[in-house]
Design a protein around this motif. Structure first.
Motif, PDB file in Angstrom:
ATOM      1  N   VAL A   1       0.860  -1.185   0.000  1.00 35.88           N
ATOM      2  CA  VAL A   1       0.000   0.000   0.000  1.00 35.88           C
ATOM      3  C   VAL A   1       0.897   1.237   0.000  1.00 35.88           C
ATOM      4  O   VAL A   1       1.701   1.438   0.894  1.00 35.88           O
TER       5      VAL A   1
ATOM      6  N   ARG B   1       4.291  13.514   6.918  1.00 37.89           N
ATOM      7  CA  ARG B   1       5.243  13.681   8.024  1.00 37.89           C
ATOM      8  C   ARG B   1       6.684  13.646   7.513  1.00 37.89           C
ATOM      9  O   ARG B   1       7.553  14.332   8.026  1.00 37.89           O
ATOM     10  N   LEU B   2       6.946  12.828   6.506  1.00 32.67           N
ATOM     11  CA  LEU B   2       8.320  12.744   5.983  1.00 32.67           C
ATOM     12  C   LEU B   2       8.667  13.990   5.169  1.00 32.67           C
ATOM     13  O   LEU B   2       9.812  14.447   5.163  1.00 32.67           O
TER      14      LEU B   2
ATOM     15  N   LYS C   1       6.322   8.369  -1.611  1.00 30.79           N
ATOM     16  CA  LYS C   1       7.204   7.939  -0.514  1.00 30.79           C
ATOM     17  C   LYS C   1       8.099   6.753  -0.917  1.00 30.79           C
ATOM     18  O   LYS C   1       9.243   6.644  -0.468  1.00 30.79           O
TER      19      LYS C   1
ATOM     20  N   MET D   1      -0.719  -0.318  -4.544  1.00 28.30           N
ATOM     21  CA  MET D   1      -1.826   0.636  -4.509  1.00 28.30           C
ATOM     22  C   MET D   1      -1.254   2.054  -4.397  1.00 28.30           C
ATOM     23  O   MET D   1      -0.473   2.348  -3.495  1.00 28.30           O
TER      24      MET D   1
ATOM     25  N   ASN E   1      -8.385   7.620   0.987  1.00 28.51           N
ATOM     26  CA  ASN E   1      -9.364   7.287   2.035  1.00 28.51           C
ATOM     27  C   ASN E   1      -8.854   6.282   3.072  1.00 28.51           C
ATOM     28  O   ASN E   1      -9.635   5.577   3.680  1.00 28.51           O
ATOM     29  N   GLY E   2      -7.526   6.223   3.252  1.00 30.05           N
ATOM     30  CA  GLY E   2      -6.955   5.338   4.268  1.00 30.05           C
ATOM     31  C   GLY E   2      -6.574   3.991   3.680  1.00 30.05           C
ATOM     32  O   GLY E   2      -7.076   3.598   2.620  1.00 30.05           O
TER      33      GLY E   2
ATOM     34  N   LYS F   1      -6.072  17.485  10.589  1.00 32.05           N
ATOM     35  CA  LYS F   1      -4.866  17.809   9.808  1.00 32.05           C
ATOM     36  C   LYS F   1      -4.882  19.273   9.367  1.00 32.05           C
ATOM     37  O   LYS F   1      -5.926  19.906   9.319  1.00 32.05           O
TER      38      LYS F   1
ATOM     39  N   LYS G   1       8.789   7.130   8.941  1.00 29.36           N
ATOM     40  CA  LYS G   1       7.518   7.862   9.018  1.00 29.36           C
ATOM     41  C   LYS G   1       7.777   9.358   9.013  1.00 29.36           C
ATOM     42  O   LYS G   1       7.070  10.120   8.365  1.00 29.36           O
TER      43      LYS G   1
HETATM   44  P1  UTP Z   1       0.633   6.181   7.239  1.00 25.14           P
HETATM   45  O1  UTP Z   1      -0.490   6.003   8.154  1.00 25.14           O
HETATM   46  O2  UTP Z   1       1.996   6.168   7.835  1.00 25.14           O
HETATM   47  O3  UTP Z   1       0.391   7.499   6.394  1.00 25.14           O
HETATM   48  O4  UTP Z   1       0.531   5.081   6.136  1.00 25.14           O
HETATM   49  P2  UTP Z   1       1.210   8.211   5.234  1.00 25.14           P
HETATM   50  O5  UTP Z   1       0.188   8.828   4.366  1.00 25.14           O
HETATM   51  O6  UTP Z   1       2.211   7.335   4.553  1.00 25.14           O
HETATM   52  O7  UTP Z   1       2.045   9.343   5.985  1.00 25.14           O
HETATM   53  P3  UTP Z   1       1.562  10.655   6.759  1.00 25.14           P
HETATM   54  O8  UTP Z   1       0.650  10.198   7.869  1.00 25.14           O
HETATM   55  O9  UTP Z   1       0.891  11.554   5.760  1.00 25.14           O
HETATM   56  O10 UTP Z   1       2.848  11.216   7.254  1.00 25.14           O
HETATM   57  C1  UTP Z   1       0.909   3.764   6.358  1.00 25.14           C
HETATM   58  C2  UTP Z   1       0.914   3.040   5.022  1.00 25.14           C
HETATM   59  O11 UTP Z   1      -0.376   3.037   4.470  1.00 25.14           O
HETATM   60  C3  UTP Z   1      -0.362   3.618   3.179  1.00 25.14           C
HETATM   61  C4  UTP Z   1       0.875   4.488   3.139  1.00 25.14           C
HETATM   62  O12 UTP Z   1       1.293   4.708   1.815  1.00 25.14           O
HETATM   63  C5  UTP Z   1       1.831   3.662   3.970  1.00 25.14           C
HETATM   64  O13 UTP Z   1       2.385   2.607   3.206  1.00 25.14           O
HETATM   65  N1  UTP Z   1      -1.593   4.373   2.993  1.00 25.14           N
HETATM   66  C6  UTP Z   1      -2.017   5.257   3.941  1.00 25.14           C
HETATM   67  C7  UTP Z   1      -2.293   4.207   1.833  1.00 25.14           C
HETATM   68  O14 UTP Z   1      -1.902   3.430   0.934  1.00 25.14           O
HETATM   69  N2  UTP Z   1      -3.433   4.937   1.658  1.00 25.14           N
HETATM   70  C8  UTP Z   1      -3.893   5.806   2.582  1.00 25.14           C
HETATM   71  O15 UTP Z   1      -4.952   6.424   2.360  1.00 25.14           O
HETATM   72  C9  UTP Z   1      -3.165   5.974   3.760  1.00 25.14           C
END
Ligand code: UTP
Length: 485
Positions: free
Chosen positions: A111, A118-119, A125, A162, A219-220, A355, A407
């Motif tokens: 994913v 945050r990074l 990423k 994804m 959407n998470g 946020k 992170k």
């Molecule tokens: P995180 O919860 O660490 O979020 O995602 P993030 O988006 O990478 O970083 P911040 O919070 O903005 O700093 C954990 C994993 O879930 C994936 C991220 O790509 C990472 O591999 N993820 C997160 C998704 O694929 N989709 C999302 O909507 C959220």
């Protein structure tokens, strides 16, 4: 798209927005050119507005409350080191895991749709340079793991990634420019997840990022369970005879992208979805807690587990609730299919995340870069599918062996960094040192135990400690040296 049909779609979009009190989304429509108009209407059509209106009422205008279930117990798990009475079961499971990989029945799934705010890396990423000596990217490190697995098991291992609509194009360009990181492009499939609009915390209005776009965010990671289906990945897996999905996150360069022991334990116990855990370092470590709620596997977030339960100890002195979730799962393909084809579909609960979201001022239309949190993002979590499983196991993993996430950006002073590139590189070096020491190599360490060198073992060289056997290794790694294997 003909002008007439765009006109009709615009009218329908306007009606949908009007019915939920969000007509401002089309406020600048008349100022836009044809392409931007079509893009905005497309965005509006992609949102389930009645559902969003309900979520705004429950998650923005009020804060959802969490009620601790009455019957909650720590979930049992398979320890990392097999207990003597289970050794035969582990061996059988490992053999099965290897067989499934060899037969091409296991796919890697990453994913990578998150925004990585945050990074603060201005690109997907997965393209972040993560390893301590070569600076191989997170995607690159995972690609090496998959290539090594393909070689070890003489197998074809497809990789599903994804993305989100925000980073999909950049991710594709990265893979193309880098020759698919040595993989066959036919075995790499990307698909974007769905997006949700960010909502103004005070007014409950959807935020605009520009005149032609809502402020959308993915959407998470829970969105993966729908995106795997909607993006065609499940259909592709079925065509290839894939039975199990090895789910990992993009941010951990030493994650076992596919672990035969874990896949085997999950498969032998006929589970729909299983998870890896880490024993929490301290009671309030920010990891979700694996629990059984009415006998069903459930993750209770660290912020929802009452302090007294989080601190509770067993007679052995260990934490009673110690299994922490690190977002590594094994998922059956037919489980994802059944979720998406059940009558009425399926829904994971949404979570509220506060946020800072850049947006247009609601009155002046000027671009605003907020100093404080101004918005609510709505996200679902993949582990919330666990209670939908009839069977689910937990397998304990080892922090040094498998957990060095990136992170946050490095902090200043660097020693205060948490889950950052610096801590990840230390973690990668520590794992490499441990694997070398197990082969009798003397590794220089400082008085506090930290490795006094930088070591990188490329994942084409080894993906588990036993791959080190028979390699041409130095006798020692002296203080201050750099070693690449
Ligand atoms: P995180 O919860 O660490 O979020 O995602 P993030 O988006 O990478 O970083 P911040 O919070 O903005 O700093 C954990 C994993 O879930 C994936 C991220 O790509 C990472 O591999 N993820 C997160 C998704 O694929 N989709 C999302 O909507 C959220």
């Amino acid at each position: 798209m003909s002008a007439a049909s765009l006109k009709e779609r615009h009218a329908a979009a306007a009606r949908a927005l009007e019915s939920v009190g969000q007509p401002h989304v089309l406020r600048y429509y008349d100022e836009l050119g044809e392409a931007d108009r079509a893009a905005l209407v497309g965005q509006i059509e992609s949102i389930d507005w009645p559902e969003l209106a309900r979520l705004i009422a429950s998650h923005v205008q009020s804060k959802p409350t969490f009620t601790l279930p009455a019957k909650i117990a720590p979930a049992p798990w398979y320890p990392n080191i097999p207990p003597a009475n289970k050794a035969a079961h582990y061996k059988k499971a490992r053999d099965l895991g290897e067989k499934l990989i060899r037969e091409g029945k296991v796919a890697a799934f990453t994913v990578a749709g998150g925004q990585g705010t945050r990074l603060g890396w201005d690109a997907p990423k997965g393209t972040y340079p993560a390893t301590p000596i070569r600076g191989v990217s997170l995607f690159g490190s995972m690609a090496e793991y998959i290539r090594k697995t393909q070689k070890k098991y003489s197998a074809r291992v497809p990789w599903y990634i994804m993305t989100s609509t925000a980073n999909d194009a950049d991710t594709r360009v990265y893979f193309e420019k880098n020759n698919y990181l040595g993989l066959d492009p036919k075995d790499v499939m990307m698909f974007p997840q769905a997006m949700m609009p960010a909502v103004d915390m005070k007014s409950g209005k959807v935020l605009l990022e520009s005149k032609s776009s809502m402020a959308l965010s993915p959407n998470g990671h829970g969105g993966s369970l729908k995106a795997l289906w909607a993006g065609g990945a499940i259909a592709d897996m079925k065509k290839r005879g894939i039975e199990h999905i090895s789910y990992t996150q993009v941010d951990n360069p030493i994650v076992k992208v596919i672990d035969p022991q874990f896949i085997g334990l999950h498969a032998i116990d006929r589970c729909e979805m299983s998870s890896k855990m880490l024993p929490k370092r301290e009671p309030l470590e920010k990891l979700g807690n694996f629990c059984l709620v009415d006998g069903r596997m459930t993750v209770i977030e660290y912020s929802n587990l009452p302090d007294d339960l989080a601190h509770e100890k067993l007679p052995s002195g260990e934490l009673r609730f110690r299994a922490g979730s690190i977002a590594i799962h094994a998922i059956r393909v037919d489980f994802v299919e059944s979720l998406n084809t059940r009558p009425g579909g399926f829904a994971l609960p949404f979570n509220r995340a506060e946020k800072k979201v850049p947006c247009l001022h609601h009155e002046t239309g000027a671009a605003v870069k907020p100093e404080k949190v101004n918005a609510v993002k709505l996200e679902t979590f993949v582990f919330d599918a666990l209670p939908m499983c009839e069977r689910s196991i937990i397998y304990e993993t080892d922090r040094v062996d498998e957990f060095a996430p990136i992170k946050n950006a490095d902090a200043s002073p660097i020693e205060s960094s948490v889950d950052s590139p610096w801590t990840s590189k230390l973690g990668q070096t520590e794992r490499a040192a441990r694997w070398l020491e197990a082969q009798g190599v003397k590794v220089a360490r400082r008085a506090d135990g930290r490795v006094d060198a930088v070591i990188e073992i490329g994942q084409l060289t080894a993906i588990e400690a036993s791959d080190m056997k028979g390699l041409d290794l130095p006798k020692e790694v002296p203080a201050g040296s750099r070693l690449l294997l």
